[in-house]
Scaffold this motif. Structure first.
Motif, PDB file in Angstrom:
ATOM      1  N   ASP A   1       0.800  -1.220   0.000  1.00  0.00           N
ATOM      2  CA  ASP A   1       0.000   0.000   0.000  1.00  0.00           C
ATOM      3  C   ASP A   1       0.833   1.269   0.000  1.00  0.00           C
ATOM      4  N   PHE A   2       2.149   1.138   0.085  1.00  0.00           N
ATOM      5  CA  PHE A   2       3.005   2.306   0.174  1.00  0.00           C
ATOM      6  C   PHE A   2       3.527   2.696  -1.205  1.00  0.00           C
ATOM      7  N   SER A   3       3.856   3.965  -1.352  1.00  0.00           N
ATOM      8  CA  SER A   3       4.388   4.452  -2.629  1.00  0.00           C
ATOM      9  C   SER A   3       5.869   4.089  -2.740  1.00  0.00           C
ATOM     10  N   VAL A   4       6.229   3.507  -3.878  1.00  0.00           N
ATOM     11  CA  VAL A   4       7.627   3.171  -4.171  1.00  0.00           C
ATOM     12  C   VAL A   4       7.941   3.700  -5.569  1.00  0.00           C
ATOM     13  N   TYR A   5       9.035   4.430  -5.688  1.00  0.00           N
ATOM     14  CA  TYR A   5       9.430   4.952  -6.992  1.00  0.00           C
ATOM     15  C   TYR A   5      10.202   3.873  -7.747  1.00  0.00           C
ATOM     16  N   ASN A   6       9.758   3.571  -8.953  1.00  0.00           N
ATOM     17  CA  ASN A   6      10.439   2.585  -9.781  1.00  0.00           C
ATOM     18  C   ASN A   6      11.503   3.307 -10.607  1.00  0.00           C
ATOM     19  N   SER A   7      12.764   3.169 -10.170  1.00  0.00           N
ATOM     20  CA  SER A   7      13.860   3.860 -10.858  1.00  0.00           C
ATOM     21  C   SER A   7      14.020   3.369 -12.286  1.00  0.00           C
ATOM     22  N   ARG A   8      13.754   2.099 -12.492  1.00  0.00           N
ATOM     23  CA  ARG A   8      13.914   1.484 -13.816  1.00  0.00           C
ATOM     24  C   ARG A   8      12.950   2.101 -14.824  1.00  0.00           C
ATOM     25  N   LEU A   9      11.733   2.418 -14.387  1.00  0.00           N
ATOM     26  CA  LEU A   9      10.707   2.970 -15.263  1.00  0.00           C
ATOM     27  C   LEU A   9      10.520   4.472 -15.087  1.00  0.00           C
ATOM     28  N   SER A  10      11.233   5.050 -14.123  1.00  0.00           N
ATOM     29  CA  SER A  10      11.131   6.485 -13.821  1.00  0.00           C
ATOM     30  C   SER A  10       9.689   6.903 -13.538  1.00  0.00           C
ATOM     31  N   LYS A  11       9.023   6.135 -12.656  1.00  0.00           N
ATOM     32  CA  LYS A  11       7.657   6.491 -12.280  1.00  0.00           C
ATOM     33  C   LYS A  11       7.321   5.907 -10.906  1.00  0.00           C
ATOM     34  N   TRP A  12       6.340   6.520 -10.255  1.00  0.00           N
ATOM     35  CA  TRP A  12       5.847   6.026  -8.976  1.00  0.00           C
ATOM     36  C   TRP A  12       4.921   4.831  -9.186  1.00  0.00           C
ATOM     37  N   ILE A  13       5.038   3.843  -8.306  1.00  0.00           N
ATOM     38  CA  ILE A  13       4.022   2.804  -8.159  1.00  0.00           C
ATOM     39  C   ILE A  13       3.213   3.174  -6.917  1.00  0.00           C
ATOM     40  N   ASN A  14       1.892   3.117  -7.023  1.00  0.00           N
ATOM     41  CA  ASN A  14       0.992   3.561  -5.947  1.00  0.00           C
ATOM     42  C   ASN A  14       1.195   5.048  -5.637  1.00  0.00           C
ATOM     43  N   GLN A  15       1.266   5.845  -6.673  1.00  0.00           N
ATOM     44  CA  GLN A  15       1.502   7.276  -6.482  1.00  0.00           C
ATOM     45  C   GLN A  15       0.402   7.935  -5.662  1.00  0.00           C
ATOM     46  N   GLY A  16      -0.824   7.443  -5.787  1.00  0.00           N
ATOM     47  CA  GLY A  16      -1.937   8.039  -5.057  1.00  0.00           C
ATOM     48  C   GLY A  16      -1.777   7.984  -3.555  1.00  0.00           C
ATOM     49  N   GLN A  17      -1.014   7.007  -3.068  1.00  0.00           N
ATOM     50  CA  GLN A  17      -0.836   6.863  -1.628  1.00  0.00           C
ATOM     51  C   GLN A  17       0.176   7.854  -1.046  1.00  0.00           C
ATOM     52  N   LEU A  18       0.838   8.633  -1.902  1.00  0.00           N
ATOM     53  CA  LEU A  18       1.745   9.660  -1.386  1.00  0.00           C
ATOM     54  C   LEU A  18       1.001  10.680  -0.525  1.00  0.00           C
ATOM     55  N   SER A  19      -0.293  10.794  -0.719  1.00  0.00           N
ATOM     56  CA  SER A  19      -1.082  11.770   0.038  1.00  0.00           C
ATOM     57  C   SER A  19      -1.442  11.276   1.433  1.00  0.00           C
ATOM     58  N   TRP A  20      -1.172  10.009   1.728  1.00  0.00           N
ATOM     59  CA  TRP A  20      -1.511   9.463   3.053  1.00  0.00           C
ATOM     60  C   TRP A  20      -0.708  10.169   4.136  1.00  0.00           C
ATOM     61  N   ASN A  21      -1.309  10.365   5.286  1.00  0.00           N
ATOM     62  CA  ASN A  21      -0.642  11.022   6.400  1.00  0.00           C
ATOM     63  C   ASN A  21       0.226  10.042   7.186  1.00  0.00           C
ATOM     64  N   GLY A  22       1.261  10.583   7.817  1.00  0.00           N
ATOM     65  CA  GLY A  22       2.025   9.817   8.793  1.00  0.00           C
ATOM     66  C   GLY A  22       3.111   8.918   8.253  1.00  0.00           C
ATOM     67  N   ARG A  23       3.264   8.836   6.927  1.00  0.00           N
ATOM     68  CA  ARG A  23       4.313   7.992   6.361  1.00  0.00           C
ATOM     69  C   ARG A  23       5.584   8.823   6.164  1.00  0.00           C
ATOM     70  N   SER A  24       6.716   8.146   6.241  1.00  0.00           N
ATOM     71  CA  SER A  24       8.000   8.827   6.044  1.00  0.00           C
ATOM     72  C   SER A  24       8.679   8.300   4.785  1.00  0.00           C
ATOM     73  N   MET A  25       9.701   9.001   4.348  1.00  0.00           N
ATOM     74  CA  MET A  25      10.272   8.710   3.040  1.00  0.00           C
ATOM     75  C   MET A  25      11.768   8.996   3.014  1.00  0.00           C
ATOM     76  N   ILE A  26      12.524   8.109   2.363  1.00  0.00           N
ATOM     77  CA  ILE A  26      13.906   8.374   2.000  1.00  0.00           C
ATOM     78  C   ILE A  26      13.982   8.360   0.477  1.00  0.00           C
ATOM     79  N   TYR A  27      14.648   9.384  -0.088  1.00  0.00           N
ATOM     80  CA  TYR A  27      14.761   9.422  -1.543  1.00  0.00           C
ATOM     81  C   TYR A  27      16.098  10.018  -1.955  1.00  0.00           C
ATOM     82  N   ARG A  28      16.414   9.826  -3.211  1.00  0.00           N
ATOM     83  CA  ARG A  28      17.652  10.360  -3.781  1.00  0.00           C
ATOM     84  C   ARG A  28      17.315  11.141  -5.046  1.00  0.00           C
ATOM     85  N   ASP A  29      17.941  12.303  -5.183  1.00  0.00           N
ATOM     86  CA  ASP A  29      17.825  13.073  -6.411  1.00  0.00           C
ATOM     87  C   ASP A  29      19.219  13.580  -6.798  1.00  0.00           C
ATOM     88  N   GLY A  30      19.287  14.519  -7.704  1.00  0.00           N
ATOM     89  CA  GLY A  30      20.579  15.018  -8.144  1.00  0.00           C
ATOM     90  C   GLY A  30      21.394  15.670  -7.046  1.00  0.00           C
TER      91      GLY A  30
END
Length: 216
Positions: free
Chosen positions: A65-94
């Protein structure tokens, strides 16, 4: 605890076995397959999911149920769940690695990212709130997680710990930021071979690659 320490220059990749949102009978892979298919050398299991061997997961096997970014496809899986409250995230960008205590505030680009619960450390401070944890999260057991500071990335599988213990493990390692991942029978840690697990096959995982140097 079993710990793999990587340099902050390592490139994080997040991948899912499914190429689009999946609600039931979702594909899974071993952590070793996630690592090798992405040209990596290290990895750890990803977010919470509903294992096929759990009776209450019969109608949503291996879904997450959590949002995971698919680096291989350059898109979010379960992007709609990014709006859920209380979840935390680690990510990498440039600009490198980042942590968000509340993932629902994320906006912008990234090359890899994973959302889960609970966040463990934010700027060196323990953020675990006991009142918001489920019974399973509150109990002592095997837990997986990822953390980082300005120099290193820490991949950790810890045994016989609750969430406060787990946050203390990352703090003792010197992490400034840390996120709990899945654990129990799904816990797996890989660095040129399994250091923990392999555990169950997984619908998503975090992989690390060496950054390629440009050629002249």
């Amino acid at each position: 605890a079993t710990v793999v320490t990587l340099p902050i220059s390592a490139q994080m990749v997040t991948d899912t076995a499914n190429d689009s949102d999946c609600a039931n009978d979702c594909p899974t892979k071993s952590l070793a397959d996630f690592v090798s298919q992405n040209g990596g050398y290290a990895g750890i299991n990803g977010s919470y999911f509903c294992p096929s061997d759990y009776p209450d997961c019969a109608s949503k096997k291996n879904s997450f149920d959590f949002s995971v970014y698919n680096s291989r496809l350059s898109k979010w899986i379960n992007q709609g769940q990014l709006s859920w409250n209380g979840r935390s995230m680690i990510y990498r960008d440039g600009g490198g690695y980042h942590y968000m205590q509340n993932a629902n505030g994320f906006g912008g680009g990234l090359s890899a990212g994973i959302v889960n619960y609970p966040g463990l450390l934010n700027n060196g401070q323990v953020t675990v709130e006991a009142s918001s944890l489920s019974e399973k999260q509150s109990s002592k057991g095997t837990k997986g997680g990822i953390g980082f500071n300005n120099s290193n990335i820490f991949l950790v599988i810890a045994y016989g710990v609750d969430m406060h213990d787990f946050a203390a493990v990352f703090k003792a390692l010197g992490a400034q930021y840390a996120l709990n991942l899945d654990g129990g029978g799904s816990a797996a840690l890989y660095n040129g071979g399994y250091k923990a697990g392999p555990g169950r096959t997984l619908p998503n995982a975090i992989i690390f690659k060496w950054v390629k140097k440009p050629t002249n």
